[in-house]
Write an enzyme that holds these catalytic residues in place. Sequence first.
Site, PDB file in Angstrom:
ATOM      1  N   LYS A  22       0.020  -2.513  58.773  1.00 59.57           N
ATOM      2  CA  LYS A  22       1.238  -2.828  57.956  1.00 59.57           C
ATOM      3  C   LYS A  22       1.773  -1.755  57.119  1.00 59.57           C
ATOM      4  CE  LYS A  22       1.209  -4.892  53.821  1.00 59.57           C
ATOM      5  NZ  LYS A  22       1.883  -4.161  52.858  1.00 59.57           N
ATOM      6  N   ASN A  23       1.108  -0.901  56.598  1.00 59.52           N
ATOM      7  CA  ASN A  23       1.639  -0.009  55.826  1.00 59.52           C
ATOM      8  C   ASN A  23       2.100   1.511  56.529  1.00 59.52           C
ATOM      9  OD1 ASN A  23       1.724  -1.755  53.867  1.00 59.52           O
ATOM     10  ND2 ASN A  23       0.016  -0.741  52.644  1.00 59.52           N
ATOM     11  N   ARG A  93       9.217  -4.974  48.704  1.00 60.33           N
ATOM     12  CA  ARG A  93       9.564  -3.813  48.093  1.00 60.33           C
ATOM     13  C   ARG A  93       9.616  -2.671  48.986  1.00 60.33           C
ATOM     14  NH1 ARG A  93       8.799  -3.394  42.885  1.00 60.33           N
ATOM     15  NH2 ARG A  93       8.737  -1.240  43.224  1.00 60.33           N
ATOM     16  N   CYS A 117       7.153  -6.660  40.402  1.00 71.52           N
ATOM     17  CA  CYS A 117       6.414  -7.457  41.383  1.00 71.52           C
ATOM     18  C   CYS A 117       4.876  -7.998  40.664  1.00 71.52           C
ATOM     19  CB  CYS A 117       5.853  -6.275  42.438  1.00 71.52           C
ATOM     20  SG  CYS A 117       4.238  -6.053  43.206  1.00 71.52           S
ATOM     21  N   ARG A 122       6.037  -1.091  39.139  1.00 66.65           N
ATOM     22  CA  ARG A 122       6.215  -0.079  40.292  1.00 66.65           C
ATOM     23  C   ARG A 122       7.835   0.231  40.520  1.00 66.65           C
ATOM     24  NH1 ARG A 122       4.031  -3.712  45.199  1.00 66.65           N
ATOM     25  NH2 ARG A 122       3.799  -1.632  46.207  1.00 66.65           N
ATOM     26  N   PRO A 123       7.942   1.335  39.309  1.00 63.63           N
ATOM     27  CA  PRO A 123       9.126   2.051  39.222  1.00 63.63           C
ATOM     28  C   PRO A 123       9.409   2.912  40.759  1.00 63.63           C
ATOM     29  CG  PRO A 123       7.562   3.043  37.811  1.00 63.63           C
ATOM     30  CD  PRO A 123       6.974   1.524  38.396  1.00 63.63           C
ATOM     31  N   ASP A 306      -6.045  -1.119  47.382  1.00 63.05           N
ATOM     32  CA  ASP A 306      -5.684  -2.145  48.238  1.00 63.05           C
ATOM     33  C   ASP A 306      -6.927  -2.949  48.765  1.00 63.05           C
ATOM     34  OD1 ASP A 306      -2.829  -0.939  49.963  1.00 63.05           O
ATOM     35  OD2 ASP A 306      -3.143  -1.868  47.995  1.00 63.05           O
ATOM     36  N   ILE A 328      -4.315   2.480  39.564  1.00 63.50           N
ATOM     37  CA  ILE A 328      -3.107   2.485  40.316  1.00 63.50           C
ATOM     38  C   ILE A 328      -1.932   1.642  39.656  1.00 63.50           C
ATOM     39  CG2 ILE A 328      -1.876   2.546  42.462  1.00 63.50           C
ATOM     40  CD1 ILE A 328      -3.900   4.974  42.131  1.00 63.50           C
ATOM     41  N   ARG A 398       1.953 -11.986  54.651  1.00 60.64           N
ATOM     42  CA  ARG A 398       2.317 -10.949  54.605  1.00 60.64           C
ATOM     43  C   ARG A 398       1.915  -9.598  55.362  1.00 60.64           C
ATOM     44  NH1 ARG A 398       5.144  -9.339  49.124  1.00 60.64           N
ATOM     45  NH2 ARG A 398       5.802  -7.670  50.484  1.00 60.64           N
TER      46      ARG A 398
HETATM   47  C1  EPZ Z   1       1.911   1.537  48.738  1.00 58.88           C
HETATM   48  O1  EPZ Z   1       2.890   1.066  47.976  1.00 58.88           O
HETATM   49  C2  EPZ Z   1       1.454   0.523  49.726  1.00 58.88           C
HETATM   50  N1  EPZ Z   1       2.483  -0.254  50.252  1.00 58.88           N
HETATM   51  C3  EPZ Z   1       0.610  -0.562  48.621  1.00 58.88           C
HETATM   52  O2  EPZ Z   1      -0.062  -1.456  49.473  1.00 58.88           O
HETATM   53  C4  EPZ Z   1      -0.285   0.359  47.870  1.00 58.88           C
HETATM   54  O3  EPZ Z   1      -1.014  -0.400  47.117  1.00 58.88           O
HETATM   55  C5  EPZ Z   1       0.195   1.695  47.334  1.00 58.88           C
HETATM   56  O4  EPZ Z   1       0.937   2.399  48.371  1.00 58.88           O
HETATM   57  C6  EPZ Z   1      -1.063   2.446  46.782  1.00 58.88           C
HETATM   58  O5  EPZ Z   1      -1.610   3.097  47.552  1.00 58.88           O
HETATM   59  C7  EPZ Z   1       3.135   0.275  51.493  1.00 58.88           C
HETATM   60  O6  EPZ Z   1       2.755   1.219  51.722  1.00 58.88           O
HETATM   61  C8  EPZ Z   1       4.179  -0.681  52.021  1.00 58.88           C
HETATM   62  P1  EPZ Z   1       3.036   4.108  45.163  1.00 58.88           P
HETATM   63  P2  EPZ Z   1       3.873   1.965  46.974  1.00 58.88           P
HETATM   64  O7  EPZ Z   1       4.327   4.661  45.243  1.00 58.88           O
HETATM   65  O8  EPZ Z   1       4.524   3.015  47.875  1.00 58.88           O
HETATM   66  C9  EPZ Z   1       3.546   4.544  40.749  1.00 58.88           C
HETATM   67  C10 EPZ Z   1      -0.624  -3.532  50.031  1.00 58.88           C
HETATM   68  O9  EPZ Z   1      -1.154  -4.540  49.612  1.00 58.88           O
HETATM   69  N2  EPZ Z   1       5.023   4.964  40.925  1.00 58.88           N
HETATM   70  O10 EPZ Z   1       2.003   4.791  45.927  1.00 58.88           O
HETATM   71  O11 EPZ Z   1       4.995   1.210  46.498  1.00 58.88           O
HETATM   72  C11 EPZ Z   1       3.509   3.141  40.761  1.00 58.88           C
HETATM   73  O12 EPZ Z   1       3.884   2.285  39.652  1.00 58.88           O
HETATM   74  C12 EPZ Z   1       0.587  -2.694  49.133  1.00 58.88           C
HETATM   75  O13 EPZ Z   1      -0.464  -3.523  51.304  1.00 58.88           O
HETATM   76  C13 EPZ Z   1       5.705   5.425  39.868  1.00 58.88           C
HETATM   77  O14 EPZ Z   1       5.787   5.607  38.854  1.00 58.88           O
HETATM   78  O15 EPZ Z   1       2.777   2.644  45.925  1.00 58.88           O
HETATM   79  C14 EPZ Z   1       2.059   2.846  40.896  1.00 58.88           C
HETATM   80  O16 EPZ Z   1       1.491   2.790  39.839  1.00 58.88           O
HETATM   81  C15 EPZ Z   1       0.423  -3.203  47.764  1.00 58.88           C
HETATM   82  N3  EPZ Z   1       7.278   6.052  40.567  1.00 58.88           N
HETATM   83  C16 EPZ Z   1       1.384   4.467  41.649  1.00 58.88           C
HETATM   84  O17 EPZ Z   1       2.759   5.021  41.051  1.00 58.88           O
HETATM   85  C17 EPZ Z   1       7.727   5.916  41.580  1.00 58.88           C
HETATM   86  O18 EPZ Z   1       8.556   6.363  41.958  1.00 58.88           O
HETATM   87  C18 EPZ Z   1       1.137   4.244  42.978  1.00 58.88           C
HETATM   88  O19 EPZ Z   1       2.592   3.507  43.723  1.00 58.88           O
HETATM   89  C19 EPZ Z   1       6.738   5.360  42.610  1.00 58.88           C
HETATM   90  C20 EPZ Z   1       5.436   5.143  42.329  1.00 58.88           C
END
Ligand code: EPZ
Length: 418
Positions: A22-23, A93, A117, A122-123, A306, A328, A398
């Site tokens: 999916k990701n 998202r 979320c 998740r900023p 995950d 995370i 999902r």
């Molecule tokens: C991706 O989400 C995945 N989703 C998530 O999978 C996964 O948990 C996550 O990466 C971490 O591996 C998809 O790929 C569609 P991040 P993403 O940006 O990109 C912080 C699932 O279950 N952050 O790597 O949204 C954020 O708050 C889903 O399949 C900022 O602070 O995750 C988090 O604490 C859930 N500022 C950390 O970084 C930003 O601009 C990691 O978030 C972006 C992120």
Amino acid sequence: MDKLRIVGRKRLTGSVTIGGAKNAALPAMAASLLTNEPITLTNVPDVWDVGTMRRLLLRLGTHVVQPSLDEITLTTARLASDEAPYELVKTMRASVLVLGPLLARNGRARVSLPGGCAIGARPINEHIRGLEMLGAKVSLEHGFIDAKTEGLSGATIRFGTVSVGGTENLMMAACLARGETVLENCAREPEIEDLAELLARMGASIEGAGTERIRVHGVDRLHGARHRIVPDRIEAGTYLIAGALMGDDVRITECRPSHLGALTDILDRIGVSLVIGEDSLSVRAADDDLVSIEVETAPYPLFPTDMQAQLMALLTQARGTSRLSETIFENRFMHASELARLGARIELRGNRAIVHGPTPLAGTNVMATDLRASASLVLAGLVAEGETLIDRVYHLDRGYEHIEEKMAGLGAEVERFA
Ligand code: EPZ
């Protein structure tokens, strides 16, 4: 609202085929906006979020042909809109992944802020800061990200936080930026390498995807391509844990064991017997008690957030006290209270969960709260005595393809009902 009914304690045997990730499918679909030629994706998982991304692309003007559940061809000859609306973004998202491609293709993108979320705030500050460094003017008004540019120019951008989506958005935008872009402190997930493979097939020039430094040489245009989505390592990990709980001999096929190293190391350490092949894994439940362990989630290649909820379900059956730290996301333990309803003994202390085991689980009514939490409840239901009813399984849908059919195919007693 669909529910799942599981009658636990059934032994699992046989093989289960893993679908596309999916990701990886979601960013790949967003990447189709970068060209006016057809992008054909195969091994696409039949999950709700792919449907949402399909609806979003249709709104943006993409022509969608889906000859089968796992193949989709996306052609955006011209954009009908440059806006990703709130009613779609609030349900997924990952819609924010159209921001970079839209801006690079069209010079303008308006994407609703994703909002909160279940698992955390998740900023997307890293996405926005990086696009600004590429020359975009970004404003946040009335709940929308409004990004404009006369043309993106390459830059050196260092991520303050390792971000999967941030790395993907900026890598896609940089493909059409003038000159060279260097992204530092990048996420290294296999889904990012898979996206880079697709972009290269489209004519992009990218080096270093899968490492912490990615170098992109901008090109004037990208062309059509065909790409097979990488297998879903989280789906594979979820079935691995099902086998570790109740498996006599479970074989997981069409997966990439090399993407699951952190999990297989942990399973090996706690006493689960695994056979690791090139594109398959075999697992069976241990004869003796599993051993408790301390684990911390972290960016790839370390243990994935995950898989945290699924591992917690397993650790309820390990002898002793296990400690799971979630580094995370700030609120990713909602499954703990539902597991406790099944009899698990879990203490939450900040970002740490202390799991005492082994505890016999007994079926009851539980509620899914987010995608991976719901997978954790399915796993617990497999090992619980009696009947477990899981409500709000739309969370599962999902990201898991036909989970009740795949689990029943292994011998689990699982059925879905409205
Ligand atoms: C991706 O989400 C995945 N989703 C998530 O999978 C996964 O948990 C996550 O990466 C971490 O591996 C998809 O790929 C569609 P991040 P993403 O940006 O990109 C912080 C699932 O279950 N952050 O790597 O949204 C954020 O708050 C889903 O399949 C900022 O602070 O995750 C988090 O604490 C859930 N500022 C950390 O970084 C930003 O601009 C990691 O978030 C972006 C992120």
